[in-house]
Design a protein around this motif. Structure first.
Motif, PDB file in Angstrom:
ATOM      1  N   LYS A 202       0.823  -1.206   0.000  1.00 12.89           N
ATOM      2  CA  LYS A 202       0.000   0.000   0.000  1.00 12.89           C
ATOM      3  C   LYS A 202       0.861   1.262   0.000  1.00 12.89           C
ATOM      4  CE  LYS A 202      -3.690  -2.358   2.510  1.00 12.89           C
ATOM      5  NZ  LYS A 202      -4.547  -2.358   3.737  1.00 12.89           N
ATOM      6  N   ASN A 203       1.887   1.283   0.828  1.00 17.97           N
ATOM      7  CA  ASN A 203       2.753   2.455   0.898  1.00 17.97           C
ATOM      8  C   ASN A 203       4.190   1.983   1.121  1.00 17.97           C
ATOM      9  OD1 ASN A 203       4.007   4.932   1.266  1.00 17.97           O
ATOM     10  ND2 ASN A 203       2.339   5.768   2.508  1.00 17.97           N
ATOM     11  N   PRO A 204       4.892   1.605   0.053  1.00 18.04           N
ATOM     12  CA  PRO A 204       6.247   1.062   0.220  1.00 18.04           C
ATOM     13  C   PRO A 204       7.247   2.080   0.751  1.00 18.04           C
ATOM     14  CG  PRO A 204       5.730   1.392  -2.099  1.00 18.04           C
ATOM     15  CD  PRO A 204       4.460   1.608  -1.352  1.00 18.04           C
ATOM     16  N   ALA A 205       6.980   3.378   0.554  1.00 20.84           N
ATOM     17  CA  ALA A 205       7.926   4.386   1.033  1.00 20.84           C
ATOM     18  C   ALA A 205       8.013   4.397   2.556  1.00 20.84           C
ATOM     19  CB  ALA A 205       7.523   5.766   0.523  1.00 20.84           C
ATOM     20  N   ILE A 206       6.982   3.885   3.246  1.00 21.66           N
ATOM     21  CA  ILE A 206       6.959   3.889   4.706  1.00 21.66           C
ATOM     22  C   ILE A 206       7.228   2.504   5.271  1.00 21.66           C
ATOM     23  CG2 ILE A 206       5.518   4.318   6.730  1.00 21.66           C
ATOM     24  CD1 ILE A 206       4.084   6.452   5.187  1.00 21.66           C
ATOM     25  N   TRP A 207       6.579   1.479   4.711  1.00 25.54           N
ATOM     26  CA  TRP A 207       6.625   0.150   5.297  1.00 25.54           C
ATOM     27  C   TRP A 207       7.612  -0.785   4.620  1.00 25.54           C
ATOM     28  CZ3 TRP A 207       4.249   0.443   9.698  1.00 25.54           C
ATOM     29  CH2 TRP A 207       3.152   1.292   9.847  1.00 25.54           C
ATOM     30  N   LEU A 208       8.397  -0.295   3.679  1.00 24.47           N
ATOM     31  CA  LEU A 208       9.319  -1.177   2.977  1.00 24.47           C
ATOM     32  C   LEU A 208      10.483  -1.582   3.886  1.00 24.47           C
ATOM     33  CD1 LEU A 208       9.660  -2.303   0.039  1.00 24.47           C
ATOM     34  CD2 LEU A 208      11.372  -0.531  -0.276  1.00 24.47           C
ATOM     35  N   ASN A 209      10.852  -2.848   3.818  1.00 19.79           N
ATOM     36  CA  ASN A 209      12.020  -3.354   4.542  1.00 19.79           C
ATOM     37  C   ASN A 209      13.237  -3.254   3.619  1.00 19.79           C
ATOM     38  OD1 ASN A 209      13.914  -4.656   6.073  1.00 19.79           O
ATOM     39  ND2 ASN A 209      12.876  -6.633   6.111  1.00 19.79           N
ATOM     40  N   PRO A 210      14.164  -2.304   3.873  1.00 16.43           N
ATOM     41  CA  PRO A 210      15.272  -2.097   2.929  1.00 16.43           C
ATOM     42  C   PRO A 210      16.262  -3.249   2.876  1.00 16.43           C
ATOM     43  CG  PRO A 210      15.569  -0.774   4.909  1.00 16.43           C
ATOM     44  CD  PRO A 210      14.217  -1.385   5.012  1.00 16.43           C
ATOM     45  N   SER A 211      16.220  -4.154   3.854  1.00 12.07           N
ATOM     46  CA  SER A 211      17.148  -5.280   3.836  1.00 12.07           C
ATOM     47  C   SER A 211      16.660  -6.438   2.967  1.00 12.07           C
ATOM     48  CB  SER A 211      17.373  -5.790   5.263  1.00 12.07           C
ATOM     49  OG  SER A 211      16.172  -6.260   5.833  1.00 12.07           O
ATOM     50  N   GLN A 212      15.431  -6.334   2.437  1.00 10.38           N
ATOM     51  CA  GLN A 212      14.869  -7.365   1.566  1.00 10.38           C
ATOM     52  C   GLN A 212      14.637  -6.796   0.173  1.00 10.38           C
ATOM     53  OE1 GLN A 212      14.371 -10.599   2.118  1.00 10.38           O
ATOM     54  NE2 GLN A 212      15.100 -10.484   4.234  1.00 10.38           N
ATOM     55  N   PRO A 213      14.695  -7.630  -0.870  1.00  4.03           N
ATOM     56  CA  PRO A 213      14.494  -7.136  -2.242  1.00  4.03           C
ATOM     57  C   PRO A 213      13.070  -6.636  -2.460  1.00  4.03           C
ATOM     58  CG  PRO A 213      14.599  -9.527  -2.207  1.00  4.03           C
ATOM     59  CD  PRO A 213      14.992  -9.069  -0.842  1.00  4.03           C
ATOM     60  N   LEU A 214      12.889  -5.868  -3.545  1.00  2.00           N
ATOM     61  CA  LEU A 214      11.598  -5.239  -3.842  1.00  2.00           C
ATOM     62  C   LEU A 214      10.644  -6.235  -4.497  1.00  2.00           C
ATOM     63  CD1 LEU A 214      12.913  -1.847  -5.261  1.00  2.00           C
ATOM     64  CD2 LEU A 214      12.129  -2.338  -2.956  1.00  2.00           C
ATOM     65  N   CYS A 215      10.220  -7.223  -3.736  1.00  3.43           N
ATOM     66  CA  CYS A 215       9.268  -8.189  -4.250  1.00  3.43           C
ATOM     67  C   CYS A 215       8.368  -8.661  -3.112  1.00  3.43           C
ATOM     68  CB  CYS A 215       9.978  -9.375  -4.896  1.00  3.43           C
ATOM     69  SG  CYS A 215      10.972 -10.342  -3.760  1.00  3.43           S
ATOM     70  N   LYS A 216       7.217  -9.180  -3.475  1.00 10.42           N
ATOM     71  CA  LYS A 216       6.298  -9.710  -2.479  1.00 10.42           C
ATOM     72  C   LYS A 216       6.894 -10.968  -1.844  1.00 10.42           C
ATOM     73  CE  LYS A 216       2.202  -7.981  -4.931  1.00 10.42           C
ATOM     74  NZ  LYS A 216       0.898  -8.334  -5.539  1.00 10.42           N
ATOM     75  N   ALA A 217       6.355 -11.299  -0.684  1.00 17.86           N
ATOM     76  CA  ALA A 217       6.860 -12.463   0.032  1.00 17.86           C
ATOM     77  C   ALA A 217       6.686 -13.728  -0.803  1.00 17.86           C
ATOM     78  CB  ALA A 217       6.130 -12.606   1.376  1.00 17.86           C
ATOM     79  N   PHE A 218       7.678 -14.581  -0.798  1.00 18.07           N
ATOM     80  CA  PHE A 218       7.630 -15.815  -1.572  1.00 18.07           C
ATOM     81  C   PHE A 218       8.207 -16.952  -0.726  1.00 18.07           C
ATOM     82  CE2 PHE A 218      11.629 -13.744  -2.415  1.00 18.07           C
ATOM     83  CZ  PHE A 218      12.549 -14.756  -2.289  1.00 18.07           C
ATOM     84  N   THR A 219       7.905 -18.159  -1.121  1.00 16.76           N
ATOM     85  CA  THR A 219       8.369 -19.343  -0.399  1.00 16.76           C
ATOM     86  C   THR A 219       9.050 -20.284  -1.380  1.00 16.76           C
ATOM     87  OG1 THR A 219       6.539 -19.163   1.168  1.00 16.76           O
ATOM     88  CG2 THR A 219       7.710 -21.270   1.079  1.00 16.76           C
ATOM     89  N   VAL A 220      10.215 -20.758  -1.021  1.00 21.38           N
ATOM     90  CA  VAL A 220      10.963 -21.719  -1.831  1.00 21.38           C
ATOM     91  C   VAL A 220      10.640 -23.119  -1.308  1.00 21.38           C
ATOM     92  CG1 VAL A 220      13.233 -22.492  -2.593  1.00 21.38           C
ATOM     93  CG2 VAL A 220      12.784 -20.041  -2.262  1.00 21.38           C
ATOM     94  N   THR A 221      10.016 -23.932  -2.138  1.00 14.02           N
ATOM     95  CA  THR A 221       9.621 -25.286  -1.740  1.00 14.02           C
ATOM     96  C   THR A 221      10.711 -26.295  -2.098  1.00 14.02           C
ATOM     97  OG1 THR A 221       8.525 -25.700  -3.860  1.00 14.02           O
ATOM     98  CG2 THR A 221       7.208 -24.669  -2.097  1.00 14.02           C
ATOM     99  N   ASP A 222      10.531 -27.519  -1.606  1.00 12.82           N
ATOM    100  CA  ASP A 222      11.467 -28.602  -1.933  1.00 12.82           C
ATOM    101  C   ASP A 222      11.454 -28.924  -3.425  1.00 12.82           C
ATOM    102  OD1 ASP A 222      12.122 -28.766   0.719  1.00 12.82           O
ATOM    103  OD2 ASP A 222      10.744 -30.420   1.157  1.00 12.82           O
ATOM    104  N   GLU A 223      10.304 -28.759  -4.049  1.00 12.84           N
ATOM    105  CA  GLU A 223      10.217 -29.012  -5.484  1.00 12.84           C
ATOM    106  C   GLU A 223      11.063 -28.010  -6.267  1.00 12.84           C
ATOM    107  OE1 GLU A 223       6.818 -29.363  -9.018  1.00 12.84           O
ATOM    108  OE2 GLU A 223       6.241 -28.951  -6.933  1.00 12.84           O
ATOM    109  N   HIS A 224      11.026 -26.752  -5.845  1.00 15.98           N
ATOM    110  CA  HIS A 224      11.863 -25.739  -6.500  1.00 15.98           C
ATOM    111  C   HIS A 224      13.343 -26.090  -6.364  1.00 15.98           C
ATOM    112  CE1 HIS A 224       8.372 -22.705  -5.771  1.00 15.98           C
ATOM    113  NE2 HIS A 224       8.199 -23.392  -6.891  1.00 15.98           N
ATOM    114  N   ILE A 225      13.718 -26.543  -5.180  1.00 14.95           N
ATOM    115  CA  ILE A 225      15.125 -26.885  -4.950  1.00 14.95           C
ATOM    116  C   ILE A 225      15.539 -28.063  -5.830  1.00 14.95           C
ATOM    117  CG2 ILE A 225      16.763 -27.709  -3.217  1.00 14.95           C
ATOM    118  CD1 ILE A 225      15.188 -26.181  -1.123  1.00 14.95           C
ATOM    119  N   ARG A 226      14.674 -29.064  -5.935  1.00 12.33           N
ATOM    120  CA  ARG A 226      15.000 -30.218  -6.780  1.00 12.33           C
ATOM    121  C   ARG A 226      15.108 -29.827  -8.252  1.00 12.33           C
ATOM    122  NH1 ARG A 226      11.644 -32.956  -2.988  1.00 12.33           N
ATOM    123  NH2 ARG A 226       9.795 -32.511  -4.242  1.00 12.33           N
ATOM    124  N   GLU A 227      14.244 -28.925  -8.702  1.00  9.24           N
ATOM    125  CA  GLU A 227      14.335 -28.463 -10.088  1.00  9.24           C
ATOM    126  C   GLU A 227      15.669 -27.766 -10.351  1.00  9.24           C
ATOM    127  OE1 GLU A 227      10.991 -25.996 -10.745  1.00  9.24           O
ATOM    128  OE2 GLU A 227       9.522 -27.630 -10.810  1.00  9.24           O
TER     129      GLU A 227
END
Length: 264
Positions: A202-227
Motif C-alpha cells: 500500500k505504501n512502500p515508502a513507509i513500510w518497505l524493509n530495505p534489507s529485503q528485495p523489492l518483491c512480495k513475500a515468496f516461499t521456496v519449496t522442496d520441489e523448486h530446490i529439486r528443479e
C-alpha cells in the motif's frame, strides 16, 4: 638445576630476578629467567610482567633476559617497525580493519588513532556503528535502463524470473527486481524472503524493509530446490561432455602432428 636469585634495580623495590641454569638434557648449559614480585608471584615472560605492572612501569626498553633497561634496543625496534610494521617477533599482525571509535562526549563519533606500543592501552570499538548506517530506498531504480553486454558489445538477454516473484514499489520492473534479488543474495547473510509486510504494497515508502528485495513475500519449496539441482546437474554434465570432447580433439591433433614430424 642451579638457581641464582638477585635484586632487579630496573623494577620497583622488592622485585627479584632468578636465573635457572639447566644441568642435563640437550639444552644443558642454557638458562631460563624468571621474575618474582615482592609478594612472591612468579612471572615467566615479559608480556605477563607488562600485564601485571600495567602503567606503573614503562617496560618498552626493558630486556627480560638481562633485567636492565636498554634504550638502544627500543631505538632499533622503532627503526625496524618503521620499515616493516608486520615483522613482530613471535607476534601476529592486527587483521582487524574496524576503526576504533572515540568514546567521549561528542555530537559525532569520530575514528581515533589506535596506539598499541603501550601494553596497558585499551581501545574501545563501537560494534553497532556498522549496523546503524542508513539504507537508501529504491536504490535499484538507478540501474534502470542499463544493460549488460559481451566482449562484442552485444546486449545480453536478461533472464526470466519465475511467475511467483512479483515486484513491489513505484515504477518497478523485472529488471529492477532482478537487480534487487541479485544484490540481496550477494550482500546479505540473512534469508531472502521478500517484503513480508502487507502494508508495504500500500505504501512502500513507509513500510518497505530495505534489507529485503523489492518483491512480495515468496516461499521456496522442496520441489523448486529439486528443479534447480536438476538444472545444475544437467549443466555440469554438458560441461563435462564438452571438456571430454575438447580433450579428445586436442589429443588427436597432437597425434597427427607427431606423425607429420616423423614422416617429414
Amino acid at each position: 638445576m642451579e638457581r641464582k636469585r638477585t635484586d632487579c634495580p630496573a623494577l620497583p623495590p622488592g622485585w627479584k630476578k632468578e636465573e635457572v641454569i639447566r644441568k642435563s638434557g640437550l639444552s644443558a648449559g642454557k638458562s631460563d629467567v624468571y621474575y618474582y614480585s615482592p609478594s612472591g608471584k612468579k612471572f615467566r615472560s615479559k608480556p605477563q610482567l607488562s600485564r601485571y605492572l600495567g602503567n606503573t612501569v614503562d617496560l618498552a626498553c626493558f630486556d627480560f633476559r638481562t633485567g636492565k633497561m636498554m634504550p638502544g634496543k627500543l631505538q632499533k625496534n622503532k627503526q625496524r617497525f618503521r620499515h616493516d610494521p608486520l615483522s613482530l617477533k613471535g607476534g601476529k599482525p592486527d587483521l582487524n580493519t574496524a576503526l576504533p571509535i572515540r568514546q567521549t562526549a561528542s555530537i559525532f563519533k569520530q575514528p581515533v588513532t589506535k596506539v598499541t606500543s603501550h601494553p596497558g592501552n585499551k581501545v574501545k570499538t563501537d560494534l553497532q556503528r556498522a549496523t546503524e548506517q542508513p539504507r537508501q530506498l529504491f536504490w535499484e531504480k538507478r540501474l534502470k535502463g542499463l544493460r549488460s553486454s559481451d566482449v562484442t558489445e552485444q546486449v545480453l538477454h536478461s533472464m526470466d524470473l519465475p511467475k511467483g516473484l512479483q515486484s513491489v514499489g513505484p515504477d518497478s520492473s523485472d529488471d529492477t527486481l532482478l537487480s534487487a534479488i541479485a544484490s540481496a543474495l550477494h550482500m546479505s547473510s540473512t534469508p531472502i524472503t521478500g517484503q513480508t509486510s502487507v502494508a508495504a504494497e500500500k505504501n512502500p515508502a513507509i513500510w518497505l524493509n530495505p534489507s529485503q528485495p523489492l518483491c512480495k513475500a515468496f516461499t521456496v519449496t522442496d520441489e523448486h530446490i529439486r528443479e534447480q539441482e536438476m538444472k545444475v546437474y544437467q549443466a555440469r554434465r554438458s560441461l563435462e561432455e564438452a571438456l571430454t570432447a575438447d580433450g579428445l580433439a586436442r589429443a588427436a591433433e597432437n597425434s597427427r602432428e607427431l606423425l607429420r614430424g616423423r614422416t617429414a
